[in-house]
Structures are given as C-alpha cells and as structure tokens.
Design an enzyme around this catalytic site. Structure first.
Site, PDB file in Angstrom:
ATOM      1  N   HIS A  71       0.835  -1.203   0.000  1.00  0.00           N
ATOM      2  CA  HIS A  71       0.000   0.000   0.000  1.00  0.00           C
ATOM      3  C   HIS A  71       0.874   1.259   0.000  1.00  0.00           C
ATOM      4  O   HIS A  71       0.732   2.126  -0.863  1.00  0.00           O
ATOM      5  CB  HIS A  71      -0.914  -0.025   1.226  1.00  0.00           C
ATOM      6  N   GLU A  72       1.783   1.324   0.956  1.00  0.00           N
ATOM      7  CA  GLU A  72       2.628   2.527   1.060  1.00  0.00           C
ATOM      8  C   GLU A  72       3.555   2.633  -0.160  1.00  0.00           C
ATOM      9  O   GLU A  72       3.848   3.730  -0.626  1.00  0.00           O
ATOM     10  CB  GLU A  72       3.436   2.541   2.361  1.00  0.00           C
ATOM     11  N   GLU A  98      -4.693   7.796  -3.047  1.00  0.00           N
ATOM     12  CA  GLU A  98      -5.173   6.531  -2.482  1.00  0.00           C
ATOM     13  C   GLU A  98      -5.500   5.528  -3.597  1.00  0.00           C
ATOM     14  O   GLU A  98      -5.395   4.321  -3.395  1.00  0.00           O
ATOM     15  CB  GLU A  98      -6.401   6.821  -1.607  1.00  0.00           C
ATOM     16  N   HIS A 122       1.741   4.399  -2.820  1.00  0.00           N
ATOM     17  CA  HIS A 122       1.835   5.848  -2.621  1.00  0.00           C
ATOM     18  C   HIS A 122       3.219   6.337  -3.067  1.00  0.00           C
ATOM     19  O   HIS A 122       3.354   7.381  -3.705  1.00  0.00           O
ATOM     20  CB  HIS A 122       1.666   6.200  -1.133  1.00  0.00           C
TER      21      HIS A 122
HETATM   22 ZN    ZN Z   1      -3.144   5.218   1.864  1.00  0.00          ZN
END
Ligand code: ZN
Length: 504
Positions: free
Chosen positions: A268-269, A298, A272
């Site tokens: 997830h990170e 996101e 980003h």
């Molecule tokens: Zn996030």
C-alpha cells in the site's frame, strides 16, 4: 498587453521556495514518527510550529496575490497548459490560506495537538465522554474554518472536503456512494449466507519479522518502488512521506503472528511511494509537480495493495518465494488456501483491518456522520449512539466498546474532517484506472503472473503521476478513462472476484 514576462517565473520561484520549506518540515515529521526519542517531543513540536508559521507567512505573502492578479488579467497560457494549471491551483491555495485568520490557524493547530492527546487517553480508557469536550471544540473550530473559506449552497462540509479533494463536492460523492452502499450491503450479505469461511488461522502462524521485512522489500522493489530514492522504516501508524525528488520514505509495522499487516501495508505505502517517485522532478514545488488529490493518491496505493497484491495472479508469482521464506508457516499450505485466506470477507469493527468489500462501508458511515456534525444535524454528544445504531444497520454488528466504535480513528481528534471520503474515492478511481490500463496493455493478470509489473507502473507514470495537478481528480478520470466517476467499475470488480470465491 501581456503580463510582464517575469511574472510567471517569479510566481514559480516563490512556490518552489515554499515547497522546499514544506519538505524540510516533512523530514522533521517523518523523524518524529520513526526515530525521535520520547524526550525530544516538545522540542520537535516547537520546531514544527516554527516551520508552520514560516510556511504560512511565505504562502500568504501579498506579492503572490499581486503576481496571480497580473497573470490572470493578462491570461496568455492555453487552458490545458501546465502554466495555466499552476496559476489556477496557486490561486486556489493562496485564497484558502489567506482567508484563514492567523488566530484561527494557530488555535486549530493547538487544539488539534491537545485534542489528539485527549483522544489517545480516552481511547485507552474506553471513555467517549472524556473526548467529547474536545470533539465539541474541534467541530466548532472546523465550522468556523468552513465559513471563513466559504462554500456554495448550504454544505459547509464542502469547504473542508475541498482541502483534500479539490473541486469535489459532497453531492458528487453521494451520487457514487448511495448506489455503492446498496450493492455492497447486498454483496456482504450474500457472502455471509454462502456459508464459506476460509481458514484465516494460516495467516497468524509464525512469520519471523526479519523475513517479513525481506519479503516486503523485495515485493515493493519488484512492483517498481525505487529504493535508491527511498527507504522503508518502522512506524506505529504506517504512512508514506515524499519529501521531493530522490527521497521518498515508506513506513510499516511488523507483527510476528500476522502476515498481512506488514506485507499489504508495505505494498500500500509503496503504491503511494511509486506515485511520489513518478511526479515531475522538473516541476517539483509547483502544483503540476505534486499529487492531484488524496483520492487519486489513495487510488495508487489501493491498486497495488488490492487489485494487484490480492489477486490470484500476484500469488502465482509470489507464493513459491513466500513458501521458501516462511517454511514453518506455509509448507503445508496450498496456494489456493492462502489466496482465499488473504481475501476473507467478514464484517468487523475496525476500519484499518477491514477487507476490500466491507472497507467502503466503514468510510460511508464516517462520511455521513462527519457531514452531519458539521451541518449541526448531529450533536457531538449524540455521536456514539448514532454511530452504534448506523454501524449495526450496515454491518449487522454493534460495537462492543468506544475504542472499537467511534473512538477508533485518529482523524477527528486531529481536525481531519472531510478526509475519510478520499479513501473510498480512491477505491473507485483505482477501479476506473485499472480497467483503462487493461484496455491499453492487454490482460494484466497474465503480466502480473509473470512478475512483469513495469508496463502497469509505466502506464501509471505516464497517465497519472507525471500529470500532477494539471487536471482536478474528476477531470483526470475523464481524460484518462473517457468515463465519469461511478461506483460501477468498483462494484463489478468486487462482484466478479467474490462471486467466484464464495460461489455466489
Ligand atoms: Zn493510503
């Protein structure tokens, strides 16, 4: 007459200087969450407050207003040019910043710090009443902030939402959320009625932390995060902070007896981070060199975490290495059992631990409640009762404590109101983008199963990351996909995936 040729250059120089100062502040913020010794907290708070004051002073310098006025009067750049987008977004940021009186900025900052501490305490003691006076104060301040900024119609909430998702209104969000909620509630209930419950205990066997770190880093690297221009550290509340060109920091947290937390958290990170690393270096410090909105940010993290990371194809590539690295936990596990375990759907109290299907319902609940708090339809004192009532309506469960209910998230204590919907918007944007990428690149599953992530990453670099704030989020979706924001791509993806998993 044209604006003086230097006007645009001078504006850019000023914006870049402010951005550089903000990136210094981001380094301090990252360090605060990762390595700061406890005794340094007060010094760090003072350092950050000083930086915030300096940034605010630079960002509201009347000279920026003069330059913008000059450039707007003698408009000389094309509508879809990077220059025009920079002028448009610089105006937006300048107006927001200058409309807020310094007193309000300082009070919001101070109350956010104190209220955050009160929330940590109240959550620990499980006492909503202890947090209530702070929530009341925060809501008053946020309403004051909304009216200082101004808004159209009667939605004060939109002025707050605009900080995170510029140009998006609560009406636009509701149009997508209402049908999405109906479909999701039906899907969750069908999954429950299927009687199928994957064995999730295989995910809480022993996964040594050092191996988890190794595996997470190798996956993040493989999907395209550049560790020569970033790093991965540990933080209690994982986040990604892009300081600027060449330096993007990821954080995660490890639990020896919970595989998905660190692994999917890192994907997830890293999603980003890949966005941050894909921003235009040349335009760093100007709007077109920074991310479009939190929702678009996101969409990138959720795409890599869920649409890629929780796909069967991804584990065609990664399951064997996982088995080799975690023989004790996975030697007797079949890939299909593992795939089903990481895609287990069941209603639960905590948003950050929720699966892909129920997650959006957590967001909708918060969106409705925070909107009502700002409009005054919901009194802070009634928040807990209404939370519990709505929660049971959406999930068929009633929270067993404040900590598992309305005290679970940090956002409201920190004054982050209007932030929650960007998470669900991100899921919807991700579905749109993934479909568009597949149209351009062909069968993405086939590429993912072979461990070929570069085509998707480069497609995102080109279509989304390098565009920065050239377009607002809604327009970006239209330009990239030819579609307008809708709940349908997301619900189609979820229905396809989970119908197969749960024999629906
Ligand atoms: Zn996030």
């Amino acid at each position: 007459m044209h604006a003086s040729p230097q006007a645009y250059e001078e504006l850019v120089t000023r914006l870049k200087k402010t951005a550089l100062l903000s990136s210094c502040s981001a380094v301090l913020g990252w360090d605060e969450q990762t390595y700061l010794p406890p005794a340094g907290t007060e010094l760090r708070a003072n350092q950050l407050a000083l930086m915030a004051g300096m940034i605010h002073e630079q960002a509201t310098n009347p000279e920026i207003g003069n330059l913008l006025q000059e450039l707007e009067d003698k408009s000389e750049f094309g509508d879809d040019s990077f220059e025009q987008a920079n002028i448009r977004e610089a105006r937006h940021e300048y107006d927001r910043a200058t409309k807020l009186p310094r007193r309000l900025v300082e009070e919001l900052s101070k109350v956010a710090t104190l209220s955050h501490h009160a929330w940590v305490d109240a959550r620990k003691k499980n006492q909503f009443q202890d947090f209530l006076p702070w929530l009341e104060q925060m809501i008053d301040l946020k309403r004051e902030q909304a009216s200082a900024i101004g808004y159209q119609g009667n939605q004060a909430y939109d002025a707050l939402l605009d900080e995170y998702e510029p140009g998006t209104t609560s009406e636009m969000i509701e149009q997508a959320f209402v049908p999405l909620r109906n479909e999701l509630v039906a899907l969750v209930s069908a999954i429950k009625d299927s009687g199928i419950t994957p064995d999730i205990s295989i995910l809480t066997r022993k996964y040594p932390v050092e191996k988890q770190r190794e595996f997470s880093i190798s996956a993040a690297e493989k999907i395209g995060f550049d560790f020569n221009a970033g790093r991965l550290d540990i933080a209690a509340h994982p986040f990604c902070s892009g300081f600027g060109p060449g330096d993007c920091r990821l954080t995660t947290r490890y639990d020896e007896h919970h595989f998905p937390g660190a692994f999917f958290g890192t994907l997830h990170e890293a999603g980003h981070g890949i966005y941050e690393q894909g921003l235009s270096q040349e335009h760093f410090g100007t709007p077109v060199g920074s991310f479009t909105s939190l929702g678009i940010h996101e969409s990138q993290s959720r795409m890599w975490e869920n649409l890629v990371g929780r796909s069967r194809a991804f584990w065609d590539h990664f399951f064997q290495p996982a088995q080799t690295l975690f023989p004790t936990a996975l030697a007797d596990v079949k890939q299909e059992e593992f795939y089903r375990a990481i895609n287990d759907v069941r209603p639960s109290f905590i948003r950050v631990e929720a699966d892909e299907v129920t997650y959006n319902l957590h967001i909708m609940l918060r969106f409705e409640l925070e909107k009502a708090l700002i409009s005054g339809d919901l009194k802070p004192a009634d928040l807990e009762a209404v939370w519990n009532e709505k929660f049971s309506e959406y999930f068929g469960l009633t929270p067993d404590s404040s900590a598992n209910g309305c005290l679970q998230d940090v956002h409201w204590s920190a004054g982050l109101i209007g932030y929650f919907p960007t998470y669900a918007l991100g899921n919807m944007y991700a579905a749109h983008f993934f479909n568009a990428a597949e149209k351009d690149l062909g069968d993405l599953s086939a590429l993912i199963a072979k461990g070929e992530f570069t085509p998707l990453k480069e497609w995102l670099n080109q279509n989304i990351h390098s565009q920065g704030k050239l377009y607002r989020a809604n327009r970006l979706v239209e330009v990239v996909t030819g579609e307008t924001l809708s709940h349908e791509p997301l619900i189609d993806q979820l229905q396809n995936k989970y119908s197969e998993l749960y024999n629906l």
